[in-house]
Design a protein around this motif. Structure first.
Motif, PDB file in Angstrom:
ATOM      1  N   TRP A  12      -7.452  25.667  35.443  1.00 30.06           N
ATOM      2  CA  TRP A  12      -7.394  25.573  34.505  1.00 30.06           C
ATOM      3  C   TRP A  12      -7.272  26.552  33.071  1.00 30.06           C
ATOM      4  CZ3 TRP A  12      -3.836  22.165  33.923  1.00 30.06           C
ATOM      5  CH2 TRP A  12      -3.631  21.328  34.806  1.00 30.06           C
ATOM      6  N   GLU A  47      -4.642  27.921  30.189  1.00 25.72           N
ATOM      7  CA  GLU A  47      -5.338  28.152  28.612  1.00 25.72           C
ATOM      8  C   GLU A  47      -5.059  29.345  28.203  1.00 25.72           C
ATOM      9  OE1 GLU A  47      -6.058  24.553  27.597  1.00 25.72           O
ATOM     10  OE2 GLU A  47      -6.404  25.528  25.157  1.00 25.72           O
ATOM     11  N   GLN A 100      -5.186  20.827  41.295  1.00 26.17           N
ATOM     12  CA  GLN A 100      -5.010  20.543  39.940  1.00 26.17           C
ATOM     13  C   GLN A 100      -4.233  19.534  40.395  1.00 26.17           C
ATOM     14  OE1 GLN A 100      -4.201  24.693  39.368  1.00 26.17           O
ATOM     15  NE2 GLN A 100      -4.278  23.571  37.257  1.00 26.17           N
ATOM     16  N   ASP A 112      -5.682  13.325  36.009  1.00 28.34           N
ATOM     17  CA  ASP A 112      -5.243  13.408  34.284  1.00 28.34           C
ATOM     18  C   ASP A 112      -4.704  15.000  34.573  1.00 28.34           C
ATOM     19  OD1 ASP A 112      -4.713  12.957  32.509  1.00 28.34           O
ATOM     20  OD2 ASP A 112      -6.627  13.418  31.768  1.00 28.34           O
ATOM     21  N   MET A 136      -3.863  17.128  30.643  1.00 27.80           N
ATOM     22  CA  MET A 136      -4.814  17.900  30.677  1.00 27.80           C
ATOM     23  C   MET A 136      -2.935  19.224  30.704  1.00 27.80           C
ATOM     24  SD  MET A 136      -7.346  18.025  31.910  1.00 27.80           S
ATOM     25  CE  MET A 136      -8.007  19.736  32.516  1.00 27.80           C
ATOM     26  N   GLU A 154      -2.921  18.242  26.442  1.00 29.06           N
ATOM     27  CA  GLU A 154      -3.779  18.746  25.538  1.00 29.06           C
ATOM     28  C   GLU A 154      -3.744  20.989  25.806  1.00 29.06           C
ATOM     29  OE1 GLU A 154      -7.457  17.180  26.875  1.00 29.06           O
ATOM     30  OE2 GLU A 154      -6.952  15.440  26.378  1.00 29.06           O
ATOM     31  N   CYS A 155      -3.157  21.006  26.763  1.00 30.07           N
ATOM     32  CA  CYS A 155      -3.134  22.328  26.914  1.00 30.07           C
ATOM     33  C   CYS A 155      -2.586  23.232  25.641  1.00 30.07           C
ATOM     34  CB  CYS A 155      -2.930  22.702  28.154  1.00 30.07           C
ATOM     35  SG  CYS A 155      -2.588  25.249  28.564  1.00 30.07           S
TER      36      CYS A 155
END
Ligand code: C2E
Ligand code: MG
Ligand code: MG
Ligand code: MG
Length: 282
Positions: free
Chosen positions: A92, A96, A119, A124, A128, A131-132
């Motif tokens: 993650w 990001e 992952q 979620d 995730m 949101e990223c």
């Protein structure tokens, strides 16, 4: 004599083994903190159109510089991270950071990020990613997630379902390292891959051997039937590039064009290449 020689060899072997176990423990111990403190961050390898030489995208690859140990290779720390679960926060962080950095480029490139099975199986993953994308402003249609064949050997149905949900967000799904390991034809036909990445060992085989080239051509045909684009990894020489173009490969990645580099070097490369139209010679 033979007995002392044998014993010496056993002792030497035990010393090497012990050193390897110690090294693994040190690397494993430092890994989680390295992710938190941003010691472990992405570099970017350019992806090219083989005929025009134009960069159209980059692949994010984790790079780790440790103050005492120096550069540690992903082939060393990724398997460790996959073994102890650190791959999830690591993955993650790479996601990001690379969305942020590629978003800030003055040009619109696609971004490929390796996604590990842990992952995908975490509860979620879809949330995730949403949101990223929302946080970084990176558009879903320019993001590609790379999963390896071995991923598909886990809970196949669940993984296909999750990947379909990600596709529904507009994210591309790419099959990494195709052609080695447990390649089954059904991996190609039972899921809609936006992209198939041919393992780097084929770039070398394709120049050496006509049969290998013919087999690769057949894979290109299957990919076309399935509506997947194809990218060949690990192109190191002009001969390999030419042999691949001849059988109809359009996209590639490899040391011939450039290895993984810092994001600023991608910008430099992009503009240098555009002012020359195509890489001279290549
Ligand atoms: P991959 O996803 O197949 O990435 C391509 C690897 O081939 C990279 O190795 C790249 O540096 C190397 N490569 C590129 N061009 C050439 C070439 O012309 N010749 C040769 N011999 N090699 C080339 P790297 O960076 O050492 O990464 C190894 C593997 O570690 C990756 O293979 C990927 O599976 C994994 N990895 C790296 N970063 C991440 C990450 O952020 N998350 C996850 N889950 N895995 C990662
Ligand atoms: Mg990859
Ligand atoms: Mg990979
Ligand atoms: Mg690969």
């Amino acid at each position: 004599n033979a007995v002392t020689n044998g014993r010496r060899r056993v002792v030497a072997y035990q010393t090497v083994m012990r050193a390897e176990i110690e090294r693994r423990a040190v690397v494993e111990g430092a890994l989680a903190r390295a992710v938190e403190t941003n010691e472990c961050l992405p570099h970017f390898q350019p992806q090219f159109n083989l005929e025009s030489g134009r960069v159209f995208g980059v692949e994010a690859l984790a790079r780790w510089y440790h103050a005492e140990l120096g550069w540690i290779s992903p082939s060393e720390f990724i398997p460790i991270a996959e073994g102890n679960g650190d791959i999830v926060p690591l993955g993650w962080k790479i996601m990001e950071t690379s969305c942020n950095e590629v978003q800030l480029l003055p040009v619109e490139l696609t971004l490929s990020v390796n996604l590990s099975v842990a992952q995908i199986l975490s509860d979620d993953v879809v949330g995730m990613l949403e949101e990223c994308l929302a946080r970084t402003g990176f558009p879903a249609r320019r993001l590609k997630l790379e999963v390896t064949e071995s991923t598909m050997m886990n809970d196949l149905k669940r993984i296909q379902e999750t990947l379909s949900q990600l596709r529904a967000l507009g994210i591309g799904i790419s099959l990494d390292d195709f052609g080695v390991g447990y390649s089954a034809l059904s991996y190609l036909t039972d899921f809609h891959w936006d992209e198939i990445k041919i393992d780097r060992s084929f770039a070398a085989k394709a120049v050496r051997d006509r049969k290998q080239r013919d087999v690769l051509k057949l894979v290109l045909g299957i990919a076309e039937t399935m509506g997947s684009r194809v990218l060949v990894e690990g192109i190191e020489t002009i001969e390999q590039r030419d042999a691949l173009v001849e059988i109809g490969c359009k996209n590639g990645q490899g040391y011939l064009f450039g290895g993984p580099m810092a994001i600023d070097d991608i910008t430099t490369l992009f503009f240098a290449e555009h002012s020359h139209r195509s890489l001279s010679g290549i």
